[in-house]
Design a protein around this motif. Structure first.
Motif, PDB file in Angstrom:
ATOM      1  N   THR A   1      90.221   7.258   4.287  1.00 28.86           N
ATOM      2  CA  THR A   1      90.993   5.454   5.189  1.00 28.86           C
ATOM      3  C   THR A   1      89.934   4.078   4.506  1.00 28.86           C
ATOM      4  N   ALA A   2      88.925   5.349   3.355  1.00 36.06           N
ATOM      5  CA  ALA A   2      88.238   4.131   3.049  1.00 36.06           C
ATOM      6  C   ALA A   2      88.744   3.557   1.715  1.00 36.06           C
ATOM      7  N   GLN A   3      88.242   2.074   1.794  1.00 37.14           N
ATOM      8  CA  GLN A   3      88.718   1.701  -0.207  1.00 37.14           C
ATOM      9  C   GLN A   3      87.178   1.976  -1.481  1.00 37.14           C
ATOM     10  N   ILE A   4      88.579   2.208  -2.515  1.00 40.63           N
ATOM     11  CA  ILE A   4      88.232   2.618  -3.502  1.00 40.63           C
ATOM     12  C   ILE A   4      88.164   1.384  -4.889  1.00 40.63           C
ATOM     13  N   LEU A   5      87.737   0.911  -5.322  1.00 34.50           N
ATOM     14  CA  LEU A   5      87.677  -0.006  -6.418  1.00 34.50           C
ATOM     15  C   LEU A   5      86.851   0.406  -7.693  1.00 34.50           C
ATOM     16  N   VAL A   6      88.046   0.524  -8.921  1.00 35.29           N
ATOM     17  CA  VAL A   6      86.770   1.439  -9.845  1.00 35.29           C
ATOM     18  C   VAL A   6      87.205  -0.061 -10.489  1.00 35.29           C
ATOM     19  N   CYS A   7      85.776  -0.623 -11.156  1.00 36.83           N
ATOM     20  CA  CYS A   7      85.831  -1.755 -12.012  1.00 36.83           C
ATOM     21  C   CYS A   7      86.090  -1.447 -13.389  1.00 36.83           C
ATOM     22  N   LEU A   8      86.390  -1.848 -14.160  1.00 37.76           N
ATOM     23  CA  LEU A   8      86.554  -1.780 -16.054  1.00 37.76           C
ATOM     24  C   LEU A   8      85.450  -2.803 -16.705  1.00 37.76           C
ATOM     25  N   VAL A  20      94.239   5.087 -12.389  1.00 41.16           N
ATOM     26  CA  VAL A  20      93.578   5.319 -10.541  1.00 41.16           C
ATOM     27  C   VAL A  20      94.696   4.430  -9.990  1.00 41.16           C
ATOM     28  N   GLU A  21      95.321   3.738 -11.014  1.00 34.39           N
ATOM     29  CA  GLU A  21      96.162   3.174 -10.519  1.00 34.39           C
ATOM     30  C   GLU A  21      98.126   3.312 -10.406  1.00 34.39           C
ATOM     31  N   ASP A  22      98.248   4.446 -12.150  1.00 34.28           N
ATOM     32  CA  ASP A  22      99.744   5.141 -11.521  1.00 34.28           C
ATOM     33  C   ASP A  22      99.800   6.435 -10.920  1.00 34.28           C
ATOM     34  N   GLU A  23      98.130   7.142 -10.250  1.00 28.93           N
ATOM     35  CA  GLU A  23      98.223   8.908  -9.875  1.00 28.93           C
ATOM     36  C   GLU A  23      97.728   7.920  -9.186  1.00 28.93           C
ATOM     37  N   TYR A  24      97.110   7.523  -8.476  1.00 31.39           N
ATOM     38  CA  TYR A  24      95.979   7.413  -7.276  1.00 31.39           C
ATOM     39  C   TYR A  24      96.290   5.890  -6.685  1.00 31.39           C
ATOM     40  N   SER A  25      97.060   5.059  -6.692  1.00 25.06           N
ATOM     41  CA  SER A  25      97.125   3.769  -6.521  1.00 25.06           C
ATOM     42  C   SER A  25      95.739   2.927  -5.969  1.00 25.06           C
ATOM     43  N   VAL A  26      94.692   3.287  -6.700  1.00 22.82           N
ATOM     44  CA  VAL A  26      93.914   3.045  -5.950  1.00 22.82           C
ATOM     45  C   VAL A  26      93.358   1.266  -7.246  1.00 22.82           C
ATOM     46  N   ARG A  27      93.186   1.059  -6.275  1.00 21.26           N
ATOM     47  CA  ARG A  27      93.083  -1.147  -6.936  1.00 21.26           C
ATOM     48  C   ARG A  27      91.651  -0.875  -8.493  1.00 21.26           C
ATOM     49  N   THR A  28      92.420  -2.025  -9.342  1.00 24.85           N
ATOM     50  CA  THR A  28      91.306  -2.016 -10.293  1.00 24.85           C
ATOM     51  C   THR A  28      91.310  -3.590 -10.645  1.00 24.85           C
ATOM     52  N   LEU A  29      89.476  -3.681 -11.051  1.00 22.82           N
ATOM     53  CA  LEU A  29      89.140  -5.394 -11.310  1.00 22.82           C
ATOM     54  C   LEU A  29      88.447  -5.100 -12.620  1.00 22.82           C
ATOM     55  N   ASP A  30      89.110  -5.988 -13.343  1.00 27.30           N
ATOM     56  CA  ASP A  30      89.503  -5.839 -15.335  1.00 27.30           C
ATOM     57  C   ASP A  30      88.201  -6.928 -15.306  1.00 27.30           C
ATOM     58  N   LEU A  31      87.127  -6.340 -15.625  1.00 31.98           N
ATOM     59  CA  LEU A  31      85.767  -7.812 -15.551  1.00 31.98           C
ATOM     60  C   LEU A  31      86.033  -7.644 -17.175  1.00 31.98           C
ATOM     61  N   TYR A  32      86.747  -7.010 -17.975  1.00 33.74           N
ATOM     62  CA  TYR A  32      86.941  -7.099 -19.030  1.00 33.74           C
ATOM     63  C   TYR A  32      87.500  -8.630 -19.375  1.00 33.74           C
ATOM     64  N   ARG A  33      88.417  -9.313 -18.425  1.00 31.09           N
ATOM     65  CA  ARG A  33      89.521  -9.920 -18.765  1.00 31.09           C
ATOM     66  C   ARG A  33      89.026 -11.538 -18.144  1.00 31.09           C
ATOM     67  N   HIS A  34      88.955 -10.806 -16.767  1.00 25.93           N
ATOM     68  CA  HIS A  34      88.579 -11.544 -16.098  1.00 25.93           C
ATOM     69  C   HIS A  34      86.962 -12.247 -15.177  1.00 25.93           C
ATOM     70  N   SER A  35      85.754 -11.356 -15.656  1.00 24.98           N
ATOM     71  CA  SER A  35      84.717 -11.681 -15.203  1.00 24.98           C
ATOM     72  C   SER A  35      83.877 -13.057 -15.761  1.00 24.98           C
ATOM     73  N   GLY A  36      84.913 -13.510 -16.996  1.00 22.51           N
ATOM     74  CA  GLY A  36      84.084 -15.303 -17.386  1.00 22.51           C
ATOM     75  C   GLY A  36      82.677 -14.234 -18.342  1.00 22.51           C
ATOM     76  N   VAL A  37      82.523 -12.883 -18.127  1.00 17.39           N
ATOM     77  CA  VAL A  37      81.671 -12.869 -19.681  1.00 17.39           C
ATOM     78  C   VAL A  37      82.073 -12.440 -20.681  1.00 17.39           C
ATOM     79  N   VAL A  38      81.125 -12.767 -21.822  1.00 16.69           N
ATOM     80  CA  VAL A  38      81.464 -12.939 -23.647  1.00 16.69           C
ATOM     81  C   VAL A  38      80.155 -12.586 -23.920  1.00 16.69           C
TER      82      VAL A  38
END
Length: 679
Positions: A593-600, A622-640
């Motif tokens: 019942t816990a949440q899993i988040l994978v950050c790219l 992780v998304e297609d096989e395990y329905s686990v949410r990802t957070l795209d730090l490459y595209r959406h964190s603002g870090v360059v």
């Protein structure tokens, strides 16, 4: 008789409600069937076809060559469609029901919020009721009496039949003592086998006894002088041993013919009221008294809390039967009005002895109702204001009881007294009074002589959001962050600088830094111990130690990543793809019942093309096989990197996070954590 179809029935009046419901249900089923037809497909099977051409089910093989599809009829039973050939059932088909998952519903709502369709979703004032919350219970006390049969409990004692062991029970008995040793509790299991017997000690009686004196239903004047109704609160939930289902209560010191009663509450109000749910009744709540809250006040029109009295006080020397435990504030009001009702024809001027106290409730002296010839005793200043006395009990009180005399007296309090207490109530009042509900004390002159004292004024602060935030200690959410040097060096803790401190400060979530510099997803150097550095090792450590978190977060893939899915299953933990599958499957089995988040991983000064490929592989698994949410730090964190914007200090060395990078990652991750944990 002419045949009647569904349509013609629907046009006719049907006065029987049940018949109308049955007809409408049947009509609905026929309409459903009317929208379906049969078709024979190229595979030789018969399918049910909807109006839009969609085929339902997996097809039906109908045996026999004598089956004519034109003669097949259909009927519905719930979600089951029955096929009949000339009235004989030949097959059934389950018609699927459309189900929208929580994830689909969440996605739909979020998309409507994102495109602006849903805006200004606010809760209007006074729109939330107790039924729409989980911290209030609505309790019905219309019938608070617990039915039981009282049998012989031994010498001067009675005993109940089996009673359900609810959390709290009040027992009300007529006792000639009132000083203790009146109660015994037997505990039984579901088979009504005795588990143990509880005999209260003196501490129990001090804590849970409330003595209320009144006239019993018979006996001599001596009996009247000493008899009293004694009320006990039995905290069954706290006292009962494990396995208790039923109890029996023995009440001692009972006079022959006197009655006993069990109640769920002493509250005499009829109807429903609200109380705090047990799951919020934690230590913080238990330490809050009604007097130091601003959300609820309960006041009684009578100045006396007449239900709380006790035996023995040095403030009332002599023949001390009992005294009221509460103080009456007389610092500003020096005239006190007392109303009592007695079932005897007599005029009583002096109500009781009165103990006087200073502003610190320190005892000064006692003034007496009847000092007699003792010149050392000071007379209390009582005066009769109202007296309605007859020789017949013709004055009916609010509860239906009838009395012969209703009297109101006024006490003038000495200037030195800032508080008073009453004690040693006049003997005749004790003998014949209906004191339980009709002893009434007021600063103002009493005009309603028949009113009972149990009238409550309740005020509740409507800003219960503030109440919940201030008075209810919410359980803390937790998360662990499994990562490499980005987490190890840049994550920090709840109290030390890093992106996890920002997450904690913005969400209140308790974080746990499980970063390790140089770590990979897959095991390294064939180290499969739980103390290894890889993501696999750290997941194994969590499972081995039975650790549980509300959220498991991964920030992995900066080291030794794979640019393609090499296809290994979770049994192969030596490759990135196999290791990711192992971590997902292991954690989901350990804490479903816990949440899993994978950050790219975010951008870097060198190797971004390769990082994008690695991120794509991680995301797809992780998304297609395990329905686990990802957070795209490459595209959406603002870090360059500084190679894109010089001196931005997102990265300290082209790879690891600088101060601004920690802030950017922390803000982005905090927003995601709030969403996933519904904060």
């Amino acid at each position: 008789m002419a045949e009647t179809d569904i349509k013609s029935i629907n046009k006719r009046p049907v006065h029987d409600t049940k018949a109308r419901e049955d007809i409408e249900k049947l009509s609905s089923q026929y309409k459903d069937i009317a929208n379906l037809s049969l078709t024979k497909h190229t595979d030789g099977k018969v399918y049910i076809k909807k109006q839009d051409g969609t085929l339902l089910g997996a097809g039906i093989e109908i045996s026999g060559s004598d089956v004519d599809l034109s003669k097949i009829t259909m009927s519905m039973s719930g979600q089951t469609l029955k096929l009949l050939n000339n009235g004989a059932q030949i097959a059934t088909v389950e018609i699927p029901t459309a189900v929208v998952t929580d994830e689909q519903l969440t996605s739909i709502i979020q998309s409507k919020i994102d495109d602006g369709t849903l805006t200004n979703m606010t809760i209007t004032d006074n729109s939330i009721t107790p039924q729409k919350t989980d911290f209030f219970n609505v309790i019905d006390i219309t019938n608070s009496v617990i039915e039981t049969t009282w049998g012989d409990g031994g010498y001067n004692a009675v005993k109940t039949d089996y009673v359900d062991a609810i959390d709290e029970i009040y027992v009300i008995i007529n006792s000639v003592s009132g000083a203790g040793n009146e109660i015994k509790i037997d505990y039984y299991n579901s088979s009504k086998t005795l588990i143990s017997t509880y005999t209260p000690d003196n501490d129990f009686y001090t804590k849970y006894r409330e003595t209320i004196f009144t006239s019993p239903t018979g006996g001599s004047s001596v009996d009247y002088a000493f008899a009293r109704i004694v009320t006990f609160k039995l905290p069954i939930k706290e006292l009962k041993p494990e396995g208790t289902v039923y109890i029996k209560i023995t009440a001692s010191y009972i006079k022959t013919g006197d009655s006993c009663e069990l109640r769920k509450t002493l509250d005499t109000r009829n109807g429903k009221y609200i109380s705090l749910d047990d799951k919020y009744n934690n230590d913080l709540i238990k330490n809050i008294d009604i007097s130091n809250t601003n959300f609820k006040t309960i006041s009684n029109n009578s100045l006396l809390n007449y239900k709380k009295v006790a035996v023995g006080s040095t403030d009332f020397p002599g023949n001390n039967i009992l005294y009221f435990t509460d103080y009456i504030d007389t610092s500003a009001n020096k005239e006190i009005y007392i109303r009592f009702a007695i079932n005897s024809s007599m005029q009583i001027t002096n109500f009781s002895d009165v103990a006087l106290y200073d502003e610190n409730k320190q005892y000064i002296k006692t003034v007496y109702a009847n000092p007699g010839s003792d010149t050392s005793k000071e007379q209390a200043n009582f005066a009769v204001i109202y007296n309605d006395m007859t020789f017949e009990a013709n004055k009916e009180l609010e509860n239906g009881e009838k009395v012969k005399t209703i009297t109101i007296v006024k006490l003038t309090v000495p200037d030195e007294a800032k508080y008073i207490r009453f004690g040693n109530i006049d003997l005749y009042i004790k003998q014949f009074a209906k004191l339980w509900n009709f002893l009434y004390v007021s600063y103002e002159p009493i005009t309603n002589t028949y009113r009972m004292t149990d009238t409550y004024n309740v005020e509740i602060n409507t800003d219960f959001k503030e109440l919940v935030n201030e008075c209810i200690e919410k359980p803390k959410k937790t998360m662990c962050c499994i990562g490499d040097s980005l987490t190890n060096w840049g994550g920090g803790t709840d109290s030390t600088d890093g992106f996890l401190k920002i997450v904690h400060d913005k969400t209140g979530v308790m974080t746990n830094n499980r970063g390790h510099a140089g770590a990979w997803w897959q095991i390294q150097n064939n180290d499969e111990s739980i103390n290894g550095t890889s993501a696999v090792n750290r997941v194994d450590y969590i499972v081995a130690n039975n650790e549980k978190f509300n959220l498991y977060c991964f920030i992995m893939g900066s080291n030794a990543g794979s640019s393609t899915d090499t296809g290994e299953t979770s049994s192969n933990k030596t490759t990135m793809c196999g290791a990711i599958r192992y971590c997902m499957e292991t954690l989901k089995a350990h804490d479903p019942t816990a949440q899993i988040l994978v950050c790219l991983p975010p951008q870097r000064a060198e190797g971004n093309d390769g990082q994008l490929l690695v991120n794509g592989v991680i995301k797809k698994i992780v998304e297609d096989e395990y329905s686990v949410r990802t957070l795209d730090l490459y595209r959406h964190s603002g870090v360059v990197p500084n190679t894109t914007i010089a001196n931005a200090n997102y990265l300290s060395d082209g790879l690891h996070l600088g101060d601004n990078g920690k802030t950017a990652i922390g803000n982005t991750l905090a927003s995601e954590v709030k969403y996933m944990l519904c904060l």
